[in-house]
Structures are given as C-alpha cells and as structure tokens.
Motif scaffolding. Structure first.
Motif, PDB file in Angstrom:
ATOM      1  N   THR A  95       0.831  -1.211   0.000  1.00 20.46           N
ATOM      2  CA  THR A  95       0.000   0.000   0.000  1.00 20.46           C
ATOM      3  C   THR A  95       0.863   1.257   0.000  1.00 20.46           C
ATOM      4  OG1 THR A  95      -0.168  -0.131   2.420  1.00 20.46           O
ATOM      5  CG2 THR A  95      -1.927  -1.131   1.137  1.00 20.46           C
ATOM      6  N   ALA A  96       2.045   1.183   0.629  1.00 21.73           N
ATOM      7  CA  ALA A  96       2.935   2.344   0.646  1.00 21.73           C
ATOM      8  C   ALA A  96       3.422   2.681  -0.751  1.00 21.73           C
ATOM      9  CB  ALA A  96       4.120   2.086   1.571  1.00 21.73           C
ATOM     10  N   GLU A  97       3.600   1.670  -1.597  1.00 21.46           N
ATOM     11  CA  GLU A  97       4.021   1.928  -2.976  1.00 21.46           C
ATOM     12  C   GLU A  97       3.000   2.797  -3.704  1.00 21.46           C
ATOM     13  OE1 GLU A  97       6.270  -1.294  -5.214  1.00 21.46           O
ATOM     14  OE2 GLU A  97       4.919  -2.441  -3.924  1.00 21.46           O
ATOM     15  N   PHE A  98       1.726   2.454  -3.571  1.00 18.84           N
ATOM     16  CA  PHE A  98       0.689   3.224  -4.261  1.00 18.84           C
ATOM     17  C   PHE A  98       0.548   4.625  -3.647  1.00 18.84           C
ATOM     18  CE2 PHE A  98      -0.472  -1.039  -5.588  1.00 18.84           C
ATOM     19  CZ  PHE A  98      -0.825  -0.842  -6.904  1.00 18.84           C
ATOM     20  N   ARG A  99       0.714   4.716  -2.335  1.00 16.10           N
ATOM     21  CA  ARG A  99       0.665   6.024  -1.692  1.00 16.10           C
ATOM     22  C   ARG A  99       1.787   6.913  -2.220  1.00 16.10           C
ATOM     23  NH1 ARG A  99       1.689   4.587   3.191  1.00 16.10           N
ATOM     24  NH2 ARG A  99       3.826   5.356   3.294  1.00 16.10           N
ATOM     25  N   ALA A 100       2.970   6.345  -2.387  1.00 14.89           N
ATOM     26  CA  ALA A 100       4.097   7.106  -2.904  1.00 14.89           C
ATOM     27  C   ALA A 100       3.883   7.512  -4.358  1.00 14.89           C
ATOM     28  CB  ALA A 100       5.382   6.298  -2.764  1.00 14.89           C
ATOM     29  N   LEU A 101       3.296   6.611  -5.135  1.00 22.07           N
ATOM     30  CA  LEU A 101       3.003   6.946  -6.535  1.00 22.07           C
ATOM     31  C   LEU A 101       2.061   8.141  -6.618  1.00 22.07           C
ATOM     32  CD1 LEU A 101       2.404   3.729  -8.677  1.00 22.07           C
ATOM     33  CD2 LEU A 101       4.078   5.542  -9.029  1.00 22.07           C
ATOM     34  N   ARG A 102       1.001   8.081  -5.840  1.00 19.61           N
ATOM     35  CA  ARG A 102       0.017   9.162  -5.849  1.00 19.61           C
ATOM     36  C   ARG A 102       0.676  10.498  -5.466  1.00 19.61           C
ATOM     37  NH1 ARG A 102      -5.508   8.536  -4.680  1.00 19.61           N
ATOM     38  NH2 ARG A 102      -5.060   6.589  -3.577  1.00 19.61           N
ATOM     39  N   ALA A 103       1.405  10.495  -4.364  1.00 13.16           N
ATOM     40  CA  ALA A 103       2.003  11.726  -3.862  1.00 13.16           C
ATOM     41  C   ALA A 103       3.068  12.270  -4.811  1.00 13.16           C
ATOM     42  CB  ALA A 103       2.606  11.489  -2.474  1.00 13.16           C
ATOM     43  N   THR A 104       3.883  11.386  -5.372  1.00 12.49           N
ATOM     44  CA  THR A 104       4.974  11.816  -6.244  1.00 12.49           C
ATOM     45  C   THR A 104       4.449  12.457  -7.522  1.00 12.49           C
ATOM     46  OG1 THR A 104       6.442  10.087  -5.395  1.00 12.49           O
ATOM     47  CG2 THR A 104       7.002  11.042  -7.531  1.00 12.49           C
ATOM     48  N   VAL A 105       3.513  11.777  -8.182  1.00 12.47           N
ATOM     49  CA  VAL A 105       2.978  12.307  -9.436  1.00 12.47           C
ATOM     50  C   VAL A 105       2.283  13.644  -9.206  1.00 12.47           C
ATOM     51  CG1 VAL A 105       1.279  11.932 -11.264  1.00 12.47           C
ATOM     52  CG2 VAL A 105       2.781  10.067 -10.550  1.00 12.47           C
ATOM     53  N   GLN A 106       1.442  13.733  -8.185  1.00 15.69           N
ATOM     54  CA  GLN A 106       0.700  14.975  -7.946  1.00 15.69           C
ATOM     55  C   GLN A 106       1.640  16.117  -7.569  1.00 15.69           C
ATOM     56  OE1 GLN A 106      -3.667  13.284  -6.462  1.00 15.69           O
ATOM     57  NE2 GLN A 106      -2.188  13.944  -4.934  1.00 15.69           N
ATOM     58  N   ARG A 107       2.649  15.847  -6.742  1.00 15.49           N
ATOM     59  CA  ARG A 107       3.561  16.915  -6.330  1.00 15.49           C
ATOM     60  C   ARG A 107       4.339  17.460  -7.516  1.00 15.49           C
ATOM     61  NH1 ARG A 107       8.732  16.708  -5.093  1.00 15.49           N
ATOM     62  NH2 ARG A 107       8.720  14.437  -4.895  1.00 15.49           N
ATOM     63  N   LEU A 108       4.859  16.556  -8.361  1.00 22.34           N
ATOM     64  CA  LEU A 108       5.641  17.007  -9.514  1.00 22.34           C
ATOM     65  C   LEU A 108       4.763  17.714 -10.540  1.00 22.34           C
ATOM     66  CD1 LEU A 108       7.999  13.909 -10.005  1.00 22.34           C
ATOM     67  CD2 LEU A 108       8.569  16.113  -8.971  1.00 22.34           C
ATOM     68  N   TRP A 109       3.540  17.245 -10.692  1.00 25.35           N
ATOM     69  CA  TRP A 109       2.634  17.889 -11.662  1.00 25.35           C
ATOM     70  C   TRP A 109       2.241  19.278 -11.189  1.00 25.35           C
ATOM     71  CZ3 TRP A 109      -3.204  17.591 -12.161  1.00 25.35           C
ATOM     72  CH2 TRP A 109      -3.628  18.005 -13.436  1.00 25.35           C
ATOM     73  N   PHE A 110       1.916  19.421  -9.905  1.00 22.72           N
ATOM     74  CA  PHE A 110       1.548  20.726  -9.370  1.00 22.72           C
ATOM     75  C   PHE A 110       2.728  21.695  -9.388  1.00 22.72           C
ATOM     76  CE2 PHE A 110      -1.894  18.542  -6.634  1.00 22.72           C
ATOM     77  CZ  PHE A 110      -2.826  18.686  -7.655  1.00 22.72           C
ATOM     78  N   ALA A 111       3.942  21.145  -9.329  1.00 24.25           N
ATOM     79  CA  ALA A 111       5.132  22.000  -9.320  1.00 24.25           C
ATOM     80  C   ALA A 111       5.319  22.742 -10.639  1.00 24.25           C
ATOM     81  CB  ALA A 111       6.372  21.169  -9.014  1.00 24.25           C
ATOM     82  N   LEU A 112       4.610  22.308 -11.689  1.00 21.12           N
ATOM     83  CA  LEU A 112       4.701  23.010 -12.980  1.00 21.12           C
ATOM     84  C   LEU A 112       4.041  24.384 -12.925  1.00 21.12           C
ATOM     85  CD1 LEU A 112       3.884  20.100 -15.486  1.00 21.12           C
ATOM     86  CD2 LEU A 112       6.123  21.059 -14.918  1.00 21.12           C
TER      87      LEU A 112
END
Length: 377
Positions: A95-112
């Motif tokens: 479950t931590a893998e999916f949590r990290a995927l969600r957080a990583t993608v959203q953080r990098l996308w919002f950083a644009l």
C-alpha cells in the motif's frame, strides 16, 4: 499539461523519486533496482492510458463501488498484487508503494505551476480513481494469494507430520504388547528416534518461518567456534533422519572463526536433509569444507536427479518443494519446503551467501560462504 501526458513525458523524473522512496522502506533487498523501476513504470503507463480512456458516468459510479469492468489497470494490478506477495512484500509495503506513486505524481505535476482548470480537475479525479482501483485490485489478489499460501502450508504441514507421527504411534503400540523381545525393541527404537527428529526439524522450520513472516529478526549468538565441528554435528542430525544414507565429510583441517554454531548447524542439517532426500540410489552425500583467511566455504553435493533450470531461481522461496522423481517416491519427505528458505535467512544473517548449481557432470551442489571474522565479544 494534461496529466497523462505529464506522466509519460516525465517518467524518468517520477521513477527517480520512486528510487529514493524504495530506500526508505528497504525494499531494494526484495527486488533489484531494475525490477522495481520496471514495475513502477508499468503501473504508471497503465494509469496514463486509463486517464485517456473514455468513461461514462455509469462506469465511473461502478468503479467507485469496486464493480468496474476489467481493464488494463485492473488486470495489471491483479498480477501485481500476486507478484508482490510472492516476492515477500508486506501488505503495508504494497500500500505504501501506491501512496508514494500518488504523492509523487501529484507533487511534480503541481510543481509546474499550472492553474487547476476544469480539465485538470477531471484528470486529477481520473488519476485518483485509477490509483484507488489499482490498489484495491492489488490488495485483493495479494490477500487471496496469501490465503492460498496459508492453506497450502497447513495442508503440507498436516501431510508431512502425519507420516512420522503414524510411525511413532504404531511403534509405541507394538512396544506395549506383551512378549516384546529386546531384539524387537532394538528395531523399533531407531524408528521412533528418526520420526521424532523429522518432526522436530519441521517444527523448527515452522517457527523460523513464522518469525521471518512476522518481520522479526532471527536472533544470532556469535561466538568462537570450529566450522568442522559444526559440520560433523549437522551430519549427526541428518543421519538420525536418513539412517540409510551415507554422509561423507571432506576437510583438511579445523576452520576457526566467529559463528553462530547452532544456527549454522541448522543450515547444514537442512541442506544435508535436502541432499539425502533427492540423492541417487546408494550414492553418498558429500560435504566439503574449505577456507581462506576471510571466509569459510561449505559445499554439499549429491548425484541425484538434477534441478530443472526453471526451478533454480525459486528454490529458496518459502514452501517451494522439488518434485520427487519416480524412484524416490518411497522416500520420506523431511521438510515443509521451508528448509532452504531458512538456510538462506541464516546465511544472510551471517553476512554470507548461499547458491546452488545442478549439472550432469557434478550433480547438485549447494554452496555456503560465510565470513570467519567479526566482533564476537
């Protein structure tokens, strides 16, 4: 930028963050770095495809209820959950893998710095739906695989314990009959001892497996010891189970070092039991000890049926048992398929390595290498 496009075009950046996350959970020991990145990339590409796939309001509602039809995300996640259970991941790590995927993608996308337009909001909803759906599928298949493994384990335990228990029961019944001669007692006593040794070995493996599965560390008690003495003790243990097998120890001299004597004796006993079970008829099992200044090397060789190449990679996995060839079917099974798994865990706790080769010219050879020097006191 559309979220699905961002995921595909910035895949390497996301995977770099994924690598750093893997180190925080100590997942790299379970999978190689390449395997870990490949799995993450497969999930991300499936999610990006799902975002771009048309979805009706009814389909969205069914997905939120866990009733969505099969698609690339769901079917891939089902396989993913089964694989993670097989690879030794805990449910928390999965479950931590999916949590990290969600957080990583959203953080990098919002950083644009993109404004959150209605289209972006729709992408974000679809992304979270896909993550949740994949997580649900993975957890479901993980749990189902774990349940099957437990049922299989209990079935093996019941089957393998029944044989030695039946021997003990029958022997004790015969001992209770009037008129038993000393000669008859002398014949029954070794059978009882051998069966008790088999059961004790199975129970020890079971306890070690349970400790490892619950995340507990295998306790080690390092002290100065002679590896040759450990080898001879293991042969005595294995001989109690396989009284009709000949064991040969090849060693030039004692090998002193800092070892956990009891644990390594368990390693070699498991390997000797395995070799005796799969040896060729009338062929001895050879145990060879050698050393250099830094390490001790112990090899255990038998000349029975070779291990198929496709089984080599999985042979140290828990509950993996090799198929017994027809001429070996009358031989007693002496383990739950945990012996090699336990041997690997103990060897790794010694900072050592264990491997196996199976060739026509030399038969099957398990090799254990452990360091001789460590702070013992």
């Amino acid at each position: 930028m559309k979220l699905s496009t961002f995921i595909i075009t910035n895949m390497e950046q996301v995977l770099a963050e994924w690598d750093r996350f893997a180190k925080t959970l100590e997942l790299e020991g379970l999978l190689s770095r390449k395997e870990f990145r490949d799995h993450a990339e497969q999930i991300l590409r499936a999610i990006a495809l799902d975002i771009d796939t048309h979805q009706s309001a009814e389909q969205q509602q069914r997905k939120s209820q866990g009733l969505s039809p099969e698609n690339t995300v769901a079917s891939g996640a089902s396989i993913y959950g089964t694989a993670r259970q097989h690879d030794g991941f805990t449910l928390l790590q999965l479950t931590a893998e999916f949590r990290a995927l969600r957080a990583t993608v959203q953080r990098l996308w919002f950083a644009l710095g993109n404004a959150l337009t209605p289209a972006h909001s729709a992408d974000l909803i679809r992304f979270n739906e896909a993550i949740d759906q994949a997580l649900a599928e993975s957890v479901g298949t993980y749990a189902a695989q774990a349940s099957r493994a437990k049922d299989t384990f209990l079935a093996i335990l019941g089957h393998d314990l029944r044989n030695p228990l039946a021997t003990i029961t029958l022997s004790s019944s015969l001992l209770g009959q009037p008129g038993m001669t000393k000669e008859a007692v002398a014949l029954l006593a070794p059978r009882i001892k051998r069966s008790a040794s088999m059961m004790n070995s199975m129970i020890n493996d079971l306890l070690e497996y349970a400790r490892a599965e619950l995340g507990g560390e295998m306790p080690m008690a390092f002290a100065d010891a002679d590896m040759l003495d450990i080898c001879h003790s293991a042969v005595i243990d294995a001989s109690a189970v396989h009284s009709h097998c000949s064991f040969v120890v090849n060693a030039k001299e004692p090998v002193l070092g800092c070892f956990d004597q009891i644990r390594l004796q368990q390693v070699f006993t498991n390997l000797l039991n395995n070799a005796a079970q799969y040896r060729g008829d009338e062929q001895p099992v050879a145990m060879t000890l050698s050393s250099d200044a830094d390490s001790a090397t112990i090899s255990i060789q038998n000349s029975g049926a070779l291990i198929p190449k496709e089984a080599i990679d999985a042979i140290f996995d828990p509950m993996v048992q090799l198929a017994i060839v027809p001429q070996q079917r009358q031989r007693a099974t002496t383990s739950l398929g945990l012996g090699l798994y336990i041997a690997k865990k103990i060897t790794e706790a010694h900072d050592g390595s264990i491997g196996v080769e199976s060739r026509d010219s030399t038969g099957t050879t398990f090799t254990v290498v452990v360091p001789r020097v460590r702070p013992c006191h």
